[in-house]
Design a protein around this motif. Structure first.
Motif, PDB file in Angstrom:
ATOM      1  N   GLY A  47       0.784  -1.227   0.000  1.00 48.07           N
ATOM      2  CA  GLY A  47       0.000   0.000   0.000  1.00 48.07           C
ATOM      3  C   GLY A  47       0.816   1.277   0.000  1.00 48.07           C
ATOM      4  N   LEU A  48       2.115   1.164  -0.356  1.00 50.42           N
ATOM      5  CA  LEU A  48       2.997   2.330  -0.347  1.00 50.42           C
ATOM      6  C   LEU A  48       3.840   2.371  -1.616  1.00 50.42           C
ATOM      7  N   LEU A  49       4.310   3.560  -1.946  1.00 49.93           N
ATOM      8  CA  LEU A  49       5.285   3.747  -3.009  1.00 49.93           C
ATOM      9  C   LEU A  49       6.636   4.053  -2.368  1.00 49.93           C
ATOM     10  N   ASP A  50       7.692   3.426  -2.878  1.00 49.68           N
ATOM     11  CA  ASP A  50       9.055   3.745  -2.459  1.00 49.68           C
ATOM     12  C   ASP A  50       9.607   4.767  -3.452  1.00 49.68           C
ATOM     13  N   VAL A  51      10.044   5.894  -2.952  1.00 48.52           N
ATOM     14  CA  VAL A  51      10.511   6.998  -3.797  1.00 48.52           C
ATOM     15  C   VAL A  51      12.026   7.104  -3.667  1.00 48.52           C
ATOM     16  N   LEU A  52      12.736   6.804  -4.743  1.00 47.72           N
ATOM     17  CA  LEU A  52      14.191   6.870  -4.742  1.00 47.72           C
ATOM     18  C   LEU A  52      14.645   8.082  -5.540  1.00 47.72           C
ATOM     19  N   ILE A  53      15.544   8.854  -4.947  1.00 47.14           N
ATOM     20  CA  ILE A  53      16.092  10.046  -5.592  1.00 47.14           C
ATOM     21  C   ILE A  53      17.601   9.870  -5.720  1.00 47.14           C
ATOM     22  N   VAL A  54      18.116   9.995  -6.939  1.00 53.14           N
ATOM     23  CA  VAL A  54      19.564  10.035  -7.152  1.00 53.14           C
ATOM     24  C   VAL A  54      19.937  11.503  -7.317  1.00 53.14           C
ATOM     25  N   LYS A  55      20.612  12.020  -6.318  1.00 49.57           N
ATOM     26  CA  LYS A  55      20.908  13.450  -6.285  1.00 49.57           C
ATOM     27  C   LYS A  55      22.136  13.799  -7.132  1.00 49.57           C
ATOM     28  N   HIS A  56      22.415  15.077  -7.220  1.00 54.41           N
ATOM     29  CA  HIS A  56      23.452  15.583  -8.115  1.00 54.41           C
ATOM     30  C   HIS A  56      24.837  15.090  -7.712  1.00 54.41           C
ATOM     31  N   GLY A  57      25.668  14.860  -8.716  1.00 54.68           N
ATOM     32  CA  GLY A  57      27.051  14.478  -8.520  1.00 54.68           C
ATOM     33  C   GLY A  57      27.726  14.410  -9.873  1.00 54.68           C
ATOM     34  N   PRO A  58      28.975  13.995  -9.917  1.00 55.55           N
ATOM     35  CA  PRO A  58      29.648  13.820 -11.209  1.00 55.55           C
ATOM     36  C   PRO A  58      28.884  12.825 -12.072  1.00 55.55           C
ATOM     37  N   LYS A  59      29.017  12.962 -13.381  1.00 55.35           N
ATOM     38  CA  LYS A  59      28.272  12.065 -14.262  1.00 55.35           C
ATOM     39  C   LYS A  59      28.651  10.603 -14.069  1.00 55.35           C
ATOM     40  N   ARG A  60      29.892  10.367 -13.657  1.00 57.23           N
ATOM     41  CA  ARG A  60      30.287   8.975 -13.408  1.00 57.23           C
ATOM     42  C   ARG A  60      29.497   8.370 -12.255  1.00 57.23           C
ATOM     43  N   LEU A  61      28.928   9.239 -11.383  1.00 55.46           N
ATOM     44  CA  LEU A  61      28.144   8.739 -10.250  1.00 55.46           C
ATOM     45  C   LEU A  61      26.975   7.892 -10.719  1.00 55.46           C
ATOM     46  N   PHE A  62      26.305   8.335 -11.774  1.00 53.54           N
ATOM     47  CA  PHE A  62      25.135   7.586 -12.240  1.00 53.54           C
ATOM     48  C   PHE A  62      25.535   6.193 -12.693  1.00 53.54           C
ATOM     49  N   PHE A  63      26.646   6.092 -13.406  1.00 44.78           N
ATOM     50  CA  PHE A  63      27.115   4.775 -13.845  1.00 44.78           C
ATOM     51  C   PHE A  63      27.531   3.914 -12.646  1.00 44.78           C
ATOM     52  N   GLN A  64      28.117   4.537 -11.634  1.00 46.70           N
ATOM     53  CA  GLN A  64      28.487   3.792 -10.433  1.00 46.70           C
ATOM     54  C   GLN A  64      27.248   3.268  -9.718  1.00 46.70           C
ATOM     55  N   VAL A  65      26.226   4.088  -9.647  1.00 46.04           N
ATOM     56  CA  VAL A  65      24.976   3.647  -9.026  1.00 46.04           C
ATOM     57  C   VAL A  65      24.379   2.476  -9.795  1.00 46.04           C
ATOM     58  N   MET A  66      24.381   2.552 -11.107  1.00 42.50           N
ATOM     59  CA  MET A  66      23.828   1.471 -11.914  1.00 42.50           C
ATOM     60  C   MET A  66      24.588   0.166 -11.687  1.00 42.50           C
ATOM     61  N   ARG A  67      25.910   0.248 -11.511  1.00 41.96           N
ATOM     62  CA  ARG A  67      26.705  -0.962 -11.278  1.00 41.96           C
ATOM     63  C   ARG A  67      26.419  -1.577  -9.914  1.00 41.96           C
ATOM     64  N   GLU A  68      25.988  -0.755  -8.979  1.00 39.17           N
ATOM     65  CA  GLU A  68      25.762  -1.231  -7.618  1.00 39.17           C
ATOM     66  C   GLU A  68      24.358  -1.773  -7.380  1.00 39.17           C
ATOM     67  N   LEU A  69      23.510  -1.731  -8.410  1.00 41.40           N
ATOM     68  CA  LEU A  69      22.127  -2.173  -8.231  1.00 41.40           C
ATOM     69  C   LEU A  69      22.033  -3.661  -7.926  1.00 41.40           C
ATOM     70  N   SER A  70      22.996  -4.446  -8.404  1.00 47.36           N
ATOM     71  CA  SER A  70      22.903  -5.898  -8.248  1.00 47.36           C
ATOM     72  C   SER A  70      22.961  -6.329  -6.788  1.00 47.36           C
ATOM     73  N   ASP A  71      23.657  -5.574  -5.945  1.00 48.24           N
ATOM     74  CA  ASP A  71      23.748  -5.961  -4.537  1.00 48.24           C
ATOM     75  C   ASP A  71      23.111  -4.940  -3.596  1.00 48.24           C
ATOM     76  N   GLY A  72      22.494  -3.916  -4.154  1.00 43.73           N
ATOM     77  CA  GLY A  72      21.809  -2.923  -3.325  1.00 43.73           C
ATOM     78  C   GLY A  72      22.720  -1.942  -2.621  1.00 43.73           C
ATOM     79  N   SER A  73      24.024  -1.973  -2.914  1.00 43.18           N
ATOM     80  CA  SER A  73      24.951  -1.091  -2.212  1.00 43.18           C
ATOM     81  C   SER A  73      24.771   0.377  -2.596  1.00 43.18           C
ATOM     82  N   HIS A  74      24.052   0.637  -3.684  1.00 45.24           N
ATOM     83  CA  HIS A  74      23.803   2.036  -4.056  1.00 45.24           C
ATOM     84  C   HIS A  74      23.016   2.773  -2.966  1.00 45.24           C
ATOM     85  N   LEU A  75      22.254   2.014  -2.172  1.00 48.39           N
ATOM     86  CA  LEU A  75      21.458   2.648  -1.121  1.00 48.39           C
ATOM     87  C   LEU A  75      22.328   3.250  -0.025  1.00 48.39           C
ATOM     88  N   ASN A  76      23.588   2.843   0.046  1.00 43.63           N
ATOM     89  CA  ASN A  76      24.499   3.376   1.063  1.00 43.63           C
ATOM     90  C   ASN A  76      25.139   4.695   0.660  1.00 43.63           C
TER      91      ASN A  76
END
Length: 298
Positions: free
Chosen positions: A215-244
């Motif tokens: 009954g809820l929506l989880d809202v994830l925000i990827v905030k501003h950083g270097p462009k390489r940050l987005f690629f790093q976040v994408m690589r970390e999705l497999s183990d959930g470490s991007h949440l840290n």
């Protein structure tokens, strides 16, 4: 407990995943009919036609199957939201992210087992600017990547990878206002995702704690950083470490509005692999609005 044979209408996207629909549907149809079930097959001419086919079949008391990728599954399932109709997911597209969230099989024998012997369970649906959505609503570099992929000559994951690369390289940070259950957050960054299902973008587990029945929506925000940050976040999705990462923020609520802080910029938002419009978008959870056939042990 044995479930009596069911009557199904399969609403098919004939172009999903190349010939994946045919490769899945033909053996599935044989298995269902051999088990005594009745199956009618309807080929859609587009999402609006698929909606009409689904509602017509449901009105006749038949279980309705969405055959294709997330766009077709979301369209057919959304057409049945808020009704007593029974919906079955037949993953036969490029992403199949909603089926992945549900833990559904992708082989014909496994799909047939669920359709014949599974039980309908209520799951949540998102209403995004009045349109039902099953998986997630996202607005940012990922929606731009989605748009690039839709216009790519490549197919499958390759189209999204190339589309994402182009989107990130040309990305300028967006100034968002995100309102969750009436509380406003001003954020600058790459994307905002309002998730019912945790997967999007061809198996990327962007919001690992999202559930389709809370009954809820989880809202994830990827905030501003270097462009390489987005690629790093994408690589970390497999183990959930991007949440840290400090640049990744997660909020939860029943109603989410995503808009841009200043006028002048146009940014698309995505939903179930489709691009229904541009910001602003308001996403509301509809608890238990759709009855989906799921494995009895799931």
């Amino acid at each position: 407990m044995t479930v009596p044979p069911r009557s199904f209408t399969a609403v098919v996207n004939p172009t999903a995943g190349g010939s994946a629909s045919a490769r899945t549907l033909m053996p599935l149809a044989r298995l269902l009919r051999e088990a005594g079930a009745e199956l009618a097959v309807e080929y859609s001419r587009g999402l609006e036609h698929a909606t009409a086919l689904a509602r017509e079949a449901a009105a006749a008391g038949r279980a309705v199957l969405g055959v294709g990728g997330d766009g077709m599954v979301g369209c057919v399932g959304g057409a049945l939201a808020g009704t007593d109709a029974v919906f079955g997911v037949v993953p036969a597209g490029r992403g199949n992210d909603f089926a992945r969230q549900l833990g559904l099989p992708t082989d014909p024998a496994g799909i047939a087992e669920v359709l014949l012997h599974g039980e309908p369970r209520a799951v949540d649906v998102i209403e995004a600017n009045g349109v039902p959505v099953l998986g997630s609503v996202y607005a940012g570099v990922d929606a731009v990547a989605n748009d690039n992929a839709n216009h790519s000559r490549l197919r499958g994951r390759a189209s999204y990878t190339a589309g994402a690369l182009r989107a990130v390289l040309t990305w300028k940070p967006a100034d968002y206002v995100v309102t969750v259950d009436g509380e406003r957050y001003r954020r600058r960054g790459f994307t905002v995702v309002a998730a019912n299902s945790g997967y999007y973008g061809f198996g990327r587990h962007i919001v690992p704690h999202a559930r389709v029945d809370d009954g809820l929506l989880d809202v994830l925000i990827v905030k501003h950083g270097p462009k390489r940050l987005f690629f790093q976040v994408m690589r970390e999705l497999s183990d959930g470490s991007h949440l840290n990462r400090p640049q990744v923020e997660v909020l939860r609520g029943r109603e989410v509005r995503i808009e841009l802080a200043a006028p002048g910029r146009v940014l698309p938002y995505g939903a179930d692999g489709e691009l229904p419009g541009v910001l602003p978008v308001t996403a509301k959870v509809l608890p238990g609005a759709l009855r989906i056939l799921l494995p009895r042990s799931g």
